[in-house]
Design a protein around this motif. Sequence first.
Motif, PDB file in Angstrom:
ATOM      1  N   SER A   1      31.504  -3.966  10.829  1.00 27.49           N
ATOM      2  CA  SER A   1      31.695  -5.108  11.733  1.00 27.49           C
ATOM      3  C   SER A   1      30.717  -5.052  12.899  1.00 27.49           C
ATOM      4  CB  SER A   1      33.130  -5.152  12.246  1.00 27.49           C
ATOM      5  OG  SER A   1      33.414  -4.052  13.097  1.00 27.49           O
TER       6      SER A   1
ATOM      7  N   ALA B   1      28.452 -17.192  15.140  1.00 27.32           N
ATOM      8  CA  ALA B   1      29.887 -16.980  15.377  1.00 27.32           C
ATOM      9  C   ALA B   1      30.291 -15.524  15.216  1.00 27.32           C
ATOM     10  CB  ALA B   1      30.709 -17.852  14.424  1.00 27.32           C
ATOM     11  N   THR B   2      29.558 -14.758  14.408  1.00 31.06           N
ATOM     12  CA  THR B   2      29.900 -13.350  14.206  1.00 31.06           C
ATOM     13  C   THR B   2      29.614 -12.498  15.440  1.00 31.06           C
ATOM     14  OG1 THR B   2      27.728 -12.911  13.225  1.00 31.06           O
ATOM     15  CG2 THR B   2      29.500 -13.493  11.714  1.00 31.06           C
TER      16      THR B   2
ATOM     17  N   LYS C   1      30.598 -13.316  18.523  1.00 30.18           N
ATOM     18  CA  LYS C   1      31.567 -13.635  19.575  1.00 30.18           C
ATOM     19  C   LYS C   1      32.573 -12.510  19.764  1.00 30.18           C
ATOM     20  CE  LYS C   1      34.784 -17.279  21.012  1.00 30.18           C
ATOM     21  NZ  LYS C   1      35.412 -18.576  20.646  1.00 30.18           N
TER      22      LYS C   1
ATOM     23  N   TYR D   1      36.481  -9.927  10.736  1.00 30.83           N
ATOM     24  CA  TYR D   1      36.934 -10.785   9.641  1.00 30.83           C
ATOM     25  C   TYR D   1      35.881 -10.843   8.536  1.00 30.83           C
ATOM     26  CZ  TYR D   1      40.372 -12.498  13.047  1.00 30.83           C
ATOM     27  OH  TYR D   1      41.374 -12.586  13.975  1.00 30.83           O
ATOM     28  N   ALA D   2      34.610 -10.981   8.933  1.00 28.44           N
ATOM     29  CA  ALA D   2      33.531 -11.082   7.944  1.00 28.44           C
ATOM     30  C   ALA D   2      33.410  -9.796   7.138  1.00 28.44           C
ATOM     31  CB  ALA D   2      32.210 -11.395   8.651  1.00 28.44           C
TER      32      ALA D   2
ATOM     33  N   PRO E   1      36.237 -10.054  16.860  1.00 28.21           N
ATOM     34  CA  PRO E   1      37.122 -10.495  15.764  1.00 28.21           C
ATOM     35  C   PRO E   1      36.394 -11.117  14.584  1.00 28.21           C
ATOM     36  CG  PRO E   1      38.024 -11.152  17.879  1.00 28.21           C
ATOM     37  CD  PRO E   1      36.644 -10.637  18.143  1.00 28.21           C
ATOM     38  N   ASN E   2      35.450 -12.000  14.839  1.00 29.73           N
ATOM     39  CA  ASN E   2      34.789 -12.698  13.732  1.00 29.73           C
ATOM     40  C   ASN E   2      33.979 -11.743  12.861  1.00 29.73           C
ATOM     41  OD1 ASN E   2      35.869 -15.105  14.588  1.00 29.73           O
ATOM     42  ND2 ASN E   2      34.044 -15.763  15.700  1.00 29.73           N
ATOM     43  N   SER E   3      33.334 -10.755  13.483  1.00 25.98           N
ATOM     44  CA  SER E   3      32.576  -9.787  12.689  1.00 25.98           C
ATOM     45  C   SER E   3      33.517  -8.895  11.882  1.00 25.98           C
ATOM     46  CB  SER E   3      31.668  -8.935  13.597  1.00 25.98           C
ATOM     47  OG  SER E   3      32.425  -8.097  14.439  1.00 25.98           O
TER      48      SER E   3
ATOM     49  N   ASN F   1      36.173 -10.906  21.810  1.00 18.90           N
ATOM     50  CA  ASN F   1      37.465 -11.424  22.256  1.00 18.90           C
ATOM     51  C   ASN F   1      37.487 -11.564  23.779  1.00 18.90           C
ATOM     52  OD1 ASN F   1      37.697  -8.797  23.143  1.00 18.90           O
ATOM     53  ND2 ASN F   1      39.524  -8.319  21.961  1.00 18.90           N
TER      54      ASN F   1
ATOM     55  N   GLY G   1      24.487 -10.953  13.992  1.00 16.50           N
ATOM     56  CA  GLY G   1      24.824 -12.263  14.523  1.00 16.50           C
ATOM     57  C   GLY G   1      24.129 -12.535  15.835  1.00 16.50           C
TER      58      GLY G   1
ATOM     59  N   ASN H   1      41.027  -4.966  15.033  1.00 13.23           N
ATOM     60  CA  ASN H   1      40.938  -6.055  16.002  1.00 13.23           C
ATOM     61  C   ASN H   1      41.765  -5.796  17.252  1.00 13.23           C
ATOM     62  OD1 ASN H   1      39.062  -7.989  15.326  1.00 13.23           O
ATOM     63  ND2 ASN H   1      40.419  -9.050  13.897  1.00 13.23           N
TER      64      ASN H   1
END
Length: 423
Positions: free
Chosen positions: A301, A316-317, A319, A332-333, A328-330, A321, A308, A140
């Motif tokens: 990711s 949301a995946t 989005k 995290y997933a 970031p969301n991808s 930064n 997404g 990230n």
Amino acid sequence: MAHSQLVRHTSLPGAVLLGLGAIVGTGAYVSIALATEISGSWVLFAILIAAFVAACNGLSSAQLAAVHPVSGGTYEYGYQFLNHWAGFTAGWLFVAAKSASAATAALAFGLYLLPAFGLPTGLQIPLALLVLLLLMVLVNGGMRRSNKANLVLVVIGISALVVFSLHAIGAADSTQREQVLNFDSSIAESIGWREFLGSAALLFVAYTGYGRIATMGEEVSNPKRTIPLAIVATLVVTTALYVLVGYALLHTDLFAQGLGGGEQELALVALTEQGWLRIVVLVGAAVALLGVILNLILGVSRVILAMGRRGDLPAATAKLNQHNTSAPNSVYAASAVMMVLALLGDVQLAWSFSAFTVLTYYGITNLAALQVAKEQRFIPKLVSLLGLISCVGLVFFIDWYVFAAGCLFIAVGLLWHFLQRKP
């Protein structure tokens, strides 16, 4: 809806390092020893066959990435050149397969590191989760930081392999040297074509880290030139490294006696005695496995990011930064899926499942490459056709229960895709 694009930070050397970082860990430190146990003195030929198959598939990936350089790899190529069913299937398989590979690498990290410090193996899963968490934070931070870390990991991992190989070749006795040179007939006769091709299939899976270069298409500078060159360079370096390690293994007791089974014994550390060489191999393996995990988090990711964007996964995946340097969301997933698999995963089963999904994934890659217009091609269609045939053929070397589970997994994904698109 237009989406923000990731910044193109990665040059040709960085792209090659991405490919090597995704290959060197589980490929060189585990798979070649296993393939040598299966095919004996023929392992060098198995490596070359696997290299040929990987080259066909790698060139198909390079062809597609050059004409359609976006994040997502075959997920995007399937949509662009085939249809939404093929594209979704590729993305669905990639996320599952590479998440399982990352979880396996995280668990293997503990198998190497914990014994070296005299720590209980019960810490394997907590250590795997901690490693995934720390590398998630690193990814990230953006590609610049990830590339610098990857450079260090790759150099250490490859250096340890070279030291091990040169030591094994130099320390071999006269009998071992004679067996290598003469391809011992008793060993050759005990190996059937199925075992030989099975080891080649296993080694092909150990090559497929080059696909990470294609999935990073949106972040590579001058992708039409960089991606093909990076894939070819990665395959050349990997083949040379695999041949060196395979040749070295033929000079060890593995060639004469086998490893005797067991996850921990299917690694190079099982062939070293206590002392400085064992420490070198342990450190090299641990560091190389970190490189594999780092690159898998990046690759998975970016496919989740692409899915997404198309609505195949929650919006949301997709989005990015604030500075468009990470998603970031991808991340995290992807990390969450890997952590769940680290809690539940089985190393041997995960590797077989990865083999099935990878072969299916690259089958779709070759089908897509065959659709590229003549004026945009820099490789002949024959290359992609050979890649497709090899993927279909090697699938039949996968255990039947893994094959059945893989088909069921695809069916579940397609049902999800159908229901998502129905409105």
